[in-house]
Design a protein around this motif. Structure first.
Motif, PDB file in Angstrom:
ATOM      1  N   THR A  36      -4.040  41.324  42.126  1.00  0.00           N
ATOM      2  CA  THR A  36      -3.353  40.840  40.931  1.00  0.00           C
ATOM      3  C   THR A  36      -1.935  41.388  40.910  1.00  0.00           C
ATOM      4  N   LEU A  37      -0.986  40.553  40.482  1.00  0.00           N
ATOM      5  CA  LEU A  37       0.395  40.978  40.339  1.00  0.00           C
ATOM      6  C   LEU A  37       0.721  41.143  38.857  1.00  0.00           C
ATOM      7  N   MET A  38       1.536  42.150  38.549  1.00  0.00           N
ATOM      8  CA  MET A  38       1.906  42.444  37.166  1.00  0.00           C
ATOM      9  C   MET A  38       3.412  42.355  36.983  1.00  0.00           C
ATOM     10  N   ARG A  39       3.805  41.776  35.832  1.00  0.00           N
ATOM     11  CA  ARG A  39       5.233  41.721  35.480  1.00  0.00           C
ATOM     12  C   ARG A  39       5.375  41.921  33.972  1.00  0.00           C
ATOM     13  N   LEU A  40       6.251  42.831  33.559  1.00  0.00           N
ATOM     14  CA  LEU A  40       6.525  43.073  32.142  1.00  0.00           C
ATOM     15  C   LEU A  40       8.026  43.273  31.975  1.00  0.00           C
ATOM     16  N   SER A  41       8.625  42.510  31.059  1.00  0.00           N
ATOM     17  CA  SER A  41      10.078  42.490  30.931  1.00  0.00           C
ATOM     18  C   SER A  41      10.616  43.403  29.839  1.00  0.00           C
ATOM     19  N   GLY A  42       9.839  44.391  29.457  1.00  0.00           N
ATOM     20  CA  GLY A  42      10.304  45.339  28.454  1.00  0.00           C
ATOM     21  C   GLY A  42       9.291  46.437  28.254  1.00  0.00           C
ATOM     22  N   PRO A  43       9.695  47.530  27.616  1.00  0.00           N
ATOM     23  CA  PRO A  43       8.756  48.610  27.313  1.00  0.00           C
ATOM     24  C   PRO A  43       7.618  48.108  26.443  1.00  0.00           C
ATOM     25  N   THR A  44       6.463  48.746  26.523  1.00  0.00           N
ATOM     26  CA  THR A  44       5.291  48.323  25.763  1.00  0.00           C
ATOM     27  C   THR A  44       4.799  49.465  24.876  1.00  0.00           C
ATOM     28  N   VAL A  45       3.958  49.101  23.923  1.00  0.00           N
ATOM     29  CA  VAL A  45       3.269  50.115  23.128  1.00  0.00           C
ATOM     30  C   VAL A  45       2.124  50.670  23.970  1.00  0.00           C
ATOM     31  N   VAL A  46       1.520  51.749  23.510  1.00  0.00           N
ATOM     32  CA  VAL A  46       0.379  52.334  24.225  1.00  0.00           C
ATOM     33  C   VAL A  46      -0.794  51.359  24.183  1.00  0.00           C
ATOM     34  N   GLN A  47      -1.374  51.096  25.335  1.00  0.00           N
ATOM     35  CA  GLN A  47      -2.538  50.225  25.443  1.00  0.00           C
ATOM     36  C   GLN A  47      -3.684  50.999  26.080  1.00  0.00           C
ATOM     37  N   ARG A  48      -4.878  50.834  25.517  1.00  0.00           N
ATOM     38  CA  ARG A  48      -6.058  51.537  26.026  1.00  0.00           C
ATOM     39  C   ARG A  48      -7.012  50.552  26.686  1.00  0.00           C
ATOM     40  N   GLY A  49      -7.767  51.065  27.643  1.00  0.00           N
ATOM     41  CA  GLY A  49      -8.738  50.220  28.311  1.00  0.00           C
ATOM     42  C   GLY A  49      -9.457  50.983  29.408  1.00  0.00           C
ATOM     43  N   MET A  50     -10.210  50.250  30.224  1.00  0.00           N
ATOM     44  CA  MET A  50     -10.944  50.838  31.335  1.00  0.00           C
ATOM     45  C   MET A  50     -10.260  50.467  32.646  1.00  0.00           C
ATOM     46  N   LEU A  51      -9.897  51.466  33.404  1.00  0.00           N
ATOM     47  CA  LEU A  51      -9.325  51.247  34.723  1.00  0.00           C
ATOM     48  C   LEU A  51     -10.458  51.123  35.735  1.00  0.00           C
ATOM     49  N   LYS A  52     -10.495  50.001  36.451  1.00  0.00           N
ATOM     50  CA  LYS A  52     -11.519  49.808  37.470  1.00  0.00           C
ATOM     51  C   LYS A  52     -11.150  50.578  38.739  1.00  0.00           C
ATOM     52  N   PRO A  53     -12.123  50.795  39.634  1.00  0.00           N
ATOM     53  CA  PRO A  53     -11.763  51.377  40.929  1.00  0.00           C
ATOM     54  C   PRO A  53     -10.704  50.511  41.596  1.00  0.00           C
TER      55      PRO A  53
END
Length: 308
Positions: A36-53
């Motif tokens: 998967t490719l990720m792109r974000l064009s600005g700072p973000t707020v804190v996001q929580r979740g589960m990181l997979k292996p």
């Protein structure tokens, strides 16, 4: 041996590839399973979740977060975040703009794949060494970045991408287990094996997170003493077994709420809470607001991101 100049050139080429293949902000699923490719064009707020292996390498931008109970993780261009277990994390993009967006590639990597490469390459790992965290930040050297670049570049041809994906994935792992972070990658995979005490404990909690957890019984189940389980689990997962169970419960409850499959009371019981009021208190402590307000905030944020 490749130089720092080679590394910077590879990062520049990766950045160009990512910009061409990510038409908008967010995740871009590729034709290669697990990439998967990720792109974000600005700072973000804190996001929580589960990181997979997984293995996440950054081409541009910077991110900061928390893994486990209180371990701060920070990684930027030329670095990677790796994990060999499902890890509760919190993170936010610090440096990103429309002119220079945050860009990263995420490869799903299971410990079994790492162990297979270790065995085939006849790489020995000291299994008796002290436990190290299963989630960590490392530096991507030029050889590793070269594999990432070839993996992304292969997406131009679907047949070629699918054919070379398994080979490139094994080369990626080989570069990880022979690069600057070799010991951390190899040992975290060893610690996450289903036949390892901590690995078995993690799998049991993941499978039975809605059930009451008695540490003495879990220790017997994984053939460890209670004190040894506590020590090794915390060293590997960066939180105790009960904290890990609580995070799994709250993350699953959040998923149920967001999907519309349950209200707060139903979600509380489904994930193992006996008291909805206790669930709401712990949910608010972790996510900063009540369950229903949190869900509304996430849905509003998703709509805003979509419109933007």
């Amino acid at each position: 041996m490749k130089s720092d100049a080679d590394t910077q050139e590879l990062l520049a080429r990766l950045t160009a590839q990512f910009l061409r293949r990510t038409p908008s902000d967010g995740e871009t699923t590729t034709i290669v399973p697990g990439l998967t490719l990720m792109r974000l064009s600005g700072p973000t707020v804190v996001q929580r979740g589960m990181l997979k292996p997984s293995f996440c390498v950054v081409a541009q931008g910077e991110k900061i977060g928390q893994a486990g109970a209180d371990t701060t993780i920070r990684y930027s261009a030329g670095q990677f975040l790796a994990s060999s277990i499902n890890m509760p994390v919190a993170g936010q993009v610090l440096h990103a703009s429309k002119a220079r967006p945050y860009l990263a590639a995420v490869f799903e990597l299971c410990p079994a794949d790492v162990l297979s490469v270790l065995a085939d390459a006849k790489i020995q790992v000291d299994a008796t060494a002290p436990c190290c965290p299963a989630t960590f930040v490392g530096t991507a050297d030029a050889r590793l970045l070269d594999v990432v670049l070839r993996s992304v570049s292969s997406l131009d041809d679907e047949r070629e991408a699918r054919f070379f994906a398994p080979l490139l994935r094994r080369e990626l792992i080989y570069r990880l287990v022979t690069g600057p972070s070799a010991f951390a990658v190899a040992q975290s995979a060893l610690q996450s094996r289903p036949d390892d005490g901590v690995g078995r404990a993690v799998e049991w909690i993941k499978t039975h997170f809605a059930q009451p957890l008695v540490i003495d019984e879990l220790a017997k189940h994984v053939n460890m003493s209670t004190s040894s389980l506590h020590h090794k689990f915390k060293a590997t997962v960066m939180m105790g077994p009960l904290q890990y169970q609580k995070r799994l419960r709250l993350e699953e409850a959040r998923r149920l709420l967001l999907s519309g499959l349950a209200d707060a009371t139903r979600a509380a019981f489904d994930v193992g809470y006996e008291s909805p009021s206790q669930f709401i208190r712990e949910y608010r402590r972790l996510f900063g607001t009540s369950p229903m307000r949190d869900v509304k905030r996430m849905r509003d944020g998703a709509r805003t991101a979509h419109l933007g």
